[in-house]
Structure formats: structure tokens, C-alpha cells
Design an enzyme around this catalytic site. Structure first.
Site, PDB file in Angstrom:
ATOM      1  N   ILE A 137      33.333  34.003  39.508  1.00 48.05           N
ATOM      2  CA  ILE A 137      34.489  34.547  40.208  1.00 48.05           C
ATOM      3  C   ILE A 137      35.483  33.416  40.407  1.00 48.05           C
ATOM      4  O   ILE A 137      35.173  32.413  41.050  1.00 48.05           O
ATOM      5  CB  ILE A 137      34.084  35.188  41.547  1.00 48.05           C
ATOM      6  CG1 ILE A 137      33.155  36.378  41.313  1.00 48.05           C
ATOM      7  CG2 ILE A 137      35.328  35.632  42.317  1.00 48.05           C
ATOM      8  CD1 ILE A 137      33.736  37.482  40.458  1.00 48.05           C
ATOM      9  N   LYS A 138      36.659  33.589  39.831  1.00 46.44           N
ATOM     10  CA  LYS A 138      37.674  32.537  39.904  1.00 46.44           C
ATOM     11  C   LYS A 138      38.459  32.669  41.203  1.00 46.44           C
ATOM     12  O   LYS A 138      39.023  33.733  41.509  1.00 46.44           O
ATOM     13  CB  LYS A 138      38.608  32.609  38.695  1.00 46.44           C
ATOM     14  CG  LYS A 138      39.532  31.406  38.573  1.00 46.44           C
ATOM     15  CD  LYS A 138      40.511  31.553  37.440  1.00 46.44           C
ATOM     16  CE  LYS A 138      39.877  31.355  36.089  1.00 46.44           C
ATOM     17  NZ  LYS A 138      40.897  31.278  35.015  1.00 46.44           N
ATOM     18  N   ILE A 139      38.495  31.572  41.955  1.00 49.75           N
ATOM     19  CA  ILE A 139      39.098  31.558  43.291  1.00 49.75           C
ATOM     20  C   ILE A 139      40.050  30.370  43.399  1.00 49.75           C
ATOM     21  O   ILE A 139      39.684  29.249  43.019  1.00 49.75           O
ATOM     22  CB  ILE A 139      38.003  31.447  44.372  1.00 49.75           C
ATOM     23  CG1 ILE A 139      37.128  32.704  44.363  1.00 49.75           C
ATOM     24  CG2 ILE A 139      38.600  31.219  45.752  1.00 49.75           C
ATOM     25  CD1 ILE A 139      35.971  32.659  45.341  1.00 49.75           C
TER      26      ILE A 139
END
Length: 347
Positions: A137-139
Site C-alpha cells: 500500500i503506497k502511502i
């Protein structure tokens, strides 16, 4: 024996990730790729083309079926998430490793919202048959983003399996150290935008060996090795502007460069066209004063760590300027993508 830069990079131990949502372009480079990254801007670029237009319509149909009595806002939100994960799922059929799917950049300063969005995206990906170990999950690497990533990576007992994260918009060593202290899986320093910053500060022109983005990754590598983070938090270099930058960063292999580089098709092709390179060279890291590094995360006093982070980010300055700038661009594209989805919902 002559080799291409792309082959040499692979043989150096650095993994290569595809950086596009246009998954029809990926198979051409499949033999070189381990992972893939996406973001709302890349998805917007893809679905704006006829060959990917069905993604949005299919996502809207999914949302209507899942939430038949929902409002337009609720249906649009679910359809938008479904479109993002559908692209990730299609790419996962091509590459063998992990696929990064982004949370909405417009919530980059709301830790709880990013945690909820991460859980939603993982759930939707798992419904499509993508196991959790293949998902990042890119944050955005805001302070709140790092807090959200820490919560996803290290859930409380009984709260489910870990969700691994890829921290994007990393511009400085303070962010990189904070992310590693928080126990995130991957950080993504933006090579080209780091150089943009230093150019804007009037830094004198220098050769590739003094490229600020290259030096940042080398400094992070040295710091991670000194602190014992190597092998725990990976460095995925991103945002390259030219083949020469990739070659320069890769010349020391993993020992002095990133674990992964994520590249769009035109740069993959440029590396494939570049010949007669031998990698890697021996890397001699700069000394790192481990004792002088504050505990931004994981220390005895969380408030003290937060204050130290805020202080050092302002002192380093680059992230304080470049993160909001990057978020503004990603957020504008996310809004355009949402408006496109909403229009389909209303039709």
C-alpha cells in the site's frame, strides 16, 4: 562480453519494478521485472486511453452491485477504489512480485483515514485473488503517513495480518530514517525531484557522481547499514528523469544503491538500448554517527520523537517543501480521476 545496461542492472542484484498503469506495455519487459508500482496519476493516464476505458465502467458496475442503495458519493468512492485495484490486479498477472497501490493522496495528513483506506484496498485486492504478501500500500511519507504505515505494518494482537507499505514522496534522510524506525517495508526516494530542489537552491552544476538524488540514496543506504535497517526496510528509487541517472545510481549495485528501481517503459527501453557497461563497483560508504540519530519512532517518548521529527524536517527543509508540492500534483490528478468516475456513476 557486451551487455545492456538493463541486463547489467539486473545482474548487480538491484531488482527492477515497472512504473506504469498501462499494463499492456509491461509484457515487453517482463523478463527483467520483479515488481510494479502505480498511483492515481498513472491510473488516470491509463484510463484516459481507449484501450483502458473499460476499467472505469467495470468499476462502476461493481460498485452499483455491491452498494445498490448507496449515494452517488459512496458509489463513486467504491468505484474509484475498485478501479485502482483492478489495475493492480491486471499488473499482478504479469510481474511475479509485489504491486504497489496508492491510498488517495488527498488524505495524506489524516492517519486514520489512510489506515482505513489501506484496509479497504487490501480487502478489494484479496477479493481479486491477490495475496497480501504481494501487495504494497503506497502511502505519502508525511508524519501522519508514517504513523498510518506503522499501524498497518504492525497491527495490534488479534487485529489481522500485517499490511506492508511503500512510503512515497521521500526526499531526505530524516524521512528515510523515520520510516525505517517505524518498520515500513519500502521507501521510495524521488531522484529527479531531489535534484530539482537543489537546482532551485542554486547548487553549482556537477557531474552525475554528485547528483543530489544519487547521493541521497547512497546516504540512506549507508545509514540503513549502520543502523541495522538493511534487509528490513528496502529502498525503491523512483522518479528518474534520464537513463544516465539510473546507470549512475546502479553502478555500486545493492551495496551502494537501492534494492529496487521503479521505471516507466521509456526508461526501461533506454536502459535496454545502452550497451557495454560493467556493474557493480565497490562502494565505500560515508561514516554514520548512529548515536546522534534521534528516535523519531519506536523510542520511549512518542511526543518527544514527534517533536524531533518536526524539528529535523524543518532543518533539512527539502521534504517540508517538496512533499506538499508533490501531494498537490497527485491530488489534482486524483480529483480528475474521481470526477471521471463520478460522471460514469451519474450516467
Amino acid at each position: 562480453m557486451a551487455t545492456t545496461a538493463l541486463q547489467a542492472l539486473c545482474s548487480s542484484g538491484i531488482h527492477i519494478s515497472s512504473d506504469t498503469a498501462e499494463y499492456h506495455q509491461i509484457p515487453e519487459f517482463k523478463e527483467y521485472l520483479s515488481d510494479a508500482t502505480t498511483n492515481p496519476s498513472l491510473v488516470l493516464a491509463a484510463v484516459s486511453k481507449p484501450e483502458y476505458a473499460d476499467i472505469v465502467q467495470d468499476a462502476v458496475q461493481f460498485a452499483r452491485g455491491r452498494l445498490p442503495a448507496a449515494s452517488v458519493t459512496e458509489t463513486t468512492a467504491l468505484a474509484l477504489d475498485r478501479a485502482l485495484v483492478q489495475v493492480g490486479a491486471e499488473i499482478s498477472k504479469i510481474v511475479p512480485g509485489r504491486v504497489s497501490v496508492s491510498v488517495d493522496p488527498r488524505i495524506a495528513n489524516d492517519a486514520e483515514a489512510m489506515i482505513r483506506k489501506g484496509l479497504t484496498l487490501v480487502s478489494l485486492l484479496e477479493e481479486l485473488g491477490i495475496p497480501r504478501h504481494r501487495i504494497l500500500i503506497k502511502i505519502p511519507a508525511t508524519y501522519e503517513g508514517i504513523c498510518a504505515a506503522q499501524a498497518l505494518e504492525h497491527p495490534a494482537a488479534g487485529a489481522g495480518a500485517p499490511i506492508h507499505t511503500n512510503m512515497t514522496l521521500v526526499f531526505g534522510r530524516v524521512q528515510a530514517l523515520a520510516c525505517a524506525q517505524a518498520g515500513v517495508a519500502v521507501i521510495s526516494p524521488f531522484i529527479g525531484r531531489v535534484k530539482d530542489w537543489w537546482d532551485a537552491q542554486g547548487a553549482p552544476a556537477a557531474g552525475l557522481a554528485q547528483h543530489p538524488g544519487v547521493l541521497l540514496v547512497q546516504g540512506i543506504r549507508a545509514a540503513y547499514a549502520a543502523h541495522g535497517y538493511a534487509g528490513k526496510t528496502q529502498i525503491m528509487a523512483a522518479g528518474f528523469r534520464a537513463v544516465d541517472e539510473i546507470v549512475e545510481l546502479g553502478k555500486y549495485g545493492v551495496a551502494g544503491g537501492p534494492d529496487v528501481v521503479t521505471l516507466p517503459p521509456h526508461l526501461l527501453d533506454g536502459l535496454r538500448m545502452r550497451e557495454n557497461l560493467a556493474l557493480p563497483l565497490e562502494f565505500e560508504p560515508s561514516p554514520v554517527d548512529v548515536a546522534a540519530t534521534p528516535a523519531y519512532f519506536g523510542g520511549a517518548d512518542a511526543a518527544e520523537g514527534a517533536a524531533a521529527y518536526a524539528r529535523d524536517i524543518l532543518h533539512e527543509m527539502i521534504a517540508a517543501v517538496k512533499v506538499p508540492e508533490g501531494l498537490a500534483k497527485f491530488s489534482a490528478d486524483a480529483q480528475i480521476l474521481e470526477d471521471l468516475v463520478k460522471q460514469k456513476v451519474l450516467n
